[in-house]
Structures are given as C-alpha cells and as structure tokens.
Design a protein around this motif. Structure first.
Motif, PDB file in Angstrom:
ATOM      1  N   VAL A  66       0.838  -1.206   0.000  1.00  0.00           N
ATOM      2  CA  VAL A  66       0.000   0.000   0.000  1.00  0.00           C
ATOM      3  C   VAL A  66       0.867   1.248   0.000  1.00  0.00           C
ATOM      4  CG1 VAL A  66      -1.671   1.326   1.333  1.00  0.00           C
ATOM      5  CG2 VAL A  66      -1.964  -1.132   1.060  1.00  0.00           C
ATOM      6  N   SER A  67       1.921   1.235   0.843  1.00  0.00           N
ATOM      7  CA  SER A  67       2.822   2.386   0.915  1.00  0.00           C
ATOM      8  C   SER A  67       3.506   2.627  -0.418  1.00  0.00           C
ATOM      9  CB  SER A  67       3.862   2.162   2.010  1.00  0.00           C
ATOM     10  OG  SER A  67       4.792   3.230   2.057  1.00  0.00           O
ATOM     11  N   VAL A  70       1.003   4.102  -2.894  1.00  0.00           N
ATOM     12  CA  VAL A  70       0.750   5.524  -2.609  1.00  0.00           C
ATOM     13  C   VAL A  70       1.915   6.373  -3.079  1.00  0.00           C
ATOM     14  CG1 VAL A  70       0.468   7.198  -0.758  1.00  0.00           C
ATOM     15  CG2 VAL A  70      -0.813   5.054  -0.706  1.00  0.00           C
ATOM     16  N   THR A  71       3.154   5.879  -2.810  1.00  0.00           N
ATOM     17  CA  THR A  71       4.350   6.629  -3.244  1.00  0.00           C
ATOM     18  C   THR A  71       4.404   6.745  -4.759  1.00  0.00           C
ATOM     19  OG1 THR A  71       5.560   5.826  -1.312  1.00  0.00           O
ATOM     20  CG2 THR A  71       6.860   6.692  -3.138  1.00  0.00           C
ATOM     21  N   ALA A  73       1.874   6.602  -6.892  1.00  0.00           N
ATOM     22  CA  ALA A  73       0.808   7.510  -7.334  1.00  0.00           C
ATOM     23  C   ALA A  73       1.216   8.968  -7.112  1.00  0.00           C
ATOM     24  CB  ALA A  73      -0.491   7.208  -6.610  1.00  0.00           C
ATOM     25  N   ALA A  74       1.837   9.236  -5.959  1.00  0.00           N
ATOM     26  CA  ALA A  74       2.268  10.605  -5.672  1.00  0.00           C
ATOM     27  C   ALA A  74       3.335  11.059  -6.656  1.00  0.00           C
ATOM     28  CB  ALA A  74       2.785  10.695  -4.231  1.00  0.00           C
TER      29      ALA A  74
END
Length: 282
Positions: A66-67, A70-71, A73-74
C-alpha cells in the motif's frame, strides 16, 4: 359432617379404589411424559454444520505494498504536474516568440516604408532644386545643338552636349528616345522598362549583349572616373557588382534612366542623384 349429610341427595358419591388407581396411573404417565420432555428439552441441541469459504492467504507485506502504491501515485502526480508546467512554458515561449517576430516584422516594414518615403522626398526636393537650372540648360543646349554636327536626335527632354559617335551615338539616341515612357519592374520594352532593362535594350542597338540584371551590368566593363565620363558609359548606384540601380550617361553631365514608377524614364543631371561609379563597355 354437614348438616345436610343426612339428606341422600346432598351426599358426595364415594370414589371407588379402582377409579383412584386409574387416575393415579394416568397422572403418573403424564408426569413421566413431562419429565421425559423436560429431559429431552434440557439436553443440548446438536450443532448445525455450517460451510465457510476459505480466503487465500497473501504471502506479502500488505502495508508495504500500500505504501509503495501511494508513493508511486504521488510520484506520477508530481511528474504529470511538472510535465504540464513544462508544456505551458513551451507554449508560452512559442507564443512570445511569434509575437516578437510579428512585432519585428512590422517594425522592419515601417522602417522600410519610412526610408522609402524619405528617399522619395529627397529626390523630389533635389528635382525641384534643379528644375530651374535644367530649364536654363535645355534652352542653352537646344540653341547650340541646332548648329552642331553632333550625332544626336532631338528626342526627349534633354540633349547630348558632348559628341557621341558610332556605337555610343546609337546607345545614347535610343536611351533618349525612351524618355517619357513608363517604369515597370521587369520591363524590357518597348512600351515600358525597368533600369537594367533600359540599359540592356540601349546597348542592343550597338550590337552589344549585356547581362539582364543591374548587379552584373555594374561590373560588365572597366571602371572609369565620374570626372572622365563619355557618352554611353553605364552609371551605377551602390557597390560595383551589387548595384541596385543603373542608367546611361548621355553627355553634358546628364543621364537617362528608368527611375521609378512615379517618374518613369527621365533625363536628369548627375546632381539630381549622383551615381556611385561608372563602367565603360565600348
């Protein structure tokens, strides 16, 4: 004993032993049945078998995935923003460059128009300044030319005061005969000429073939001083080999040239528009 016991109709009937025994048996059966029912109800119910779906076991660290997602996507969002900003800057730069080019073109055009107007005004002023002296010169040369043996024709608005013979006379006579005709860019005659077209046509009368353009005509012969001109010499304006205007010297300090659309072919004094240099082909 009741006070009505001695009356037969009011006595309670006695119950027989057999009936009591039957009733006791029935009651005992009922109680036994109730006891069995209670026992049955008190016993634990058999558990029902339920079917369940087994979920697959994930052999990964879900938090780390998940982390990472998210990274990623950012980072993608940041890269998209940077790309958008670069695209906007490029578009702005193109727009600015186009605007600057357009402004530079307009300014250059205005400068060229201003220069052309100033040149036309300068020539017009010079023409007005020399008009009176030309009239006087024309009268003087007309009177003296009538008795001279020069090989010139009384055509146009000027005459040749210096003697012109042979090929030079043919060139000068033709050039002066065209005075008053129209100037047309690219014109080579017979009704209109541009500057180099007139010079080329004049030299053709003497059997001499000249290049078509003024640049080549300005370097067609040997250079001569403006103080030692002879009829038939080619005058040029600008640098030799890259001249922007040419004319024919006809003698007496005058030249015949196809000047511009407003004046056409004229005969003018060298003082009207002094040439840069001259070449002699004859």
């Amino acid at each position: 004993m009741s006070h009505t016991a001695h009356i037969p109709s009011h006595r309670k009937p006695r119950r027989s032993a057999s009936k009591l025994a039957v009733r006791a048996g029935v009651a005992g059966g009922v109680l036994s049945t109730l006891a069995m029912a209670g026992t049955a109800s008190a016993s634990p119910a058999e558990p029902k078998t339920e079917s369940t779906l087994e979920m697959p076991v994930l052999d990964m660290d879900l938090a780390a995935e998940v982390s990472s997602a998210v990274t990623t996507a950012a980072e993608n969002t940041r890269l998209a923003a940077v790309e958008g900003e670069l695209t906007a800057q490029e578009e702005s730069a193109r727009t600015g460059a186009a605007a600057e080019a357009k402004q530079a073109k307009e300014e250059a055009q205005k400068a060229a128009e201003k220069k052309a107007k100033e040149e036309a005004d300068r020539k017009a002023e010079a023409e007005r300044a020399t008009r009176a002296s030309e009239r006087t010169s024309l009268k003087t040369t007309s009177g003296s030319g009538s008795g001279s043996g020069s090989a010139t024709a009384p055509q146009g608005t000027g005459t040749v005061t210096a003697p012109a013979t042979g090929s030079a006379a043919a060139i000068v006579n033709f050039a002066r005969a065209q005075v008053g005709k129209a100037y047309v860019m690219g014109g080579t005659g017979p009704s209109s000429f541009d500057c180099s077209g007139l010079v080329q046509a004049a030299y053709r009368q003497a059997g001499i073939s000249l290049p078509r353009m003024s640049q080549a005509q300005s370097s067609a012969g040997k250079s001569v001083s403006l103080s030692a001109l002879q009829p038939g010499d080619i005058l040029y304006w600008g640098s030799k080999g890259s001249a922007y205007h040419v004319a024919v010297y006809v003698g007496g300090g005058k030249f015949v040239g196809a000047q511009n659309p407003s004046t056409g072919i004229v005969e003018r004094s060298l003082n009207y528009d002094k040439p840069t240099g001259a070449v002699r082909v004859l």
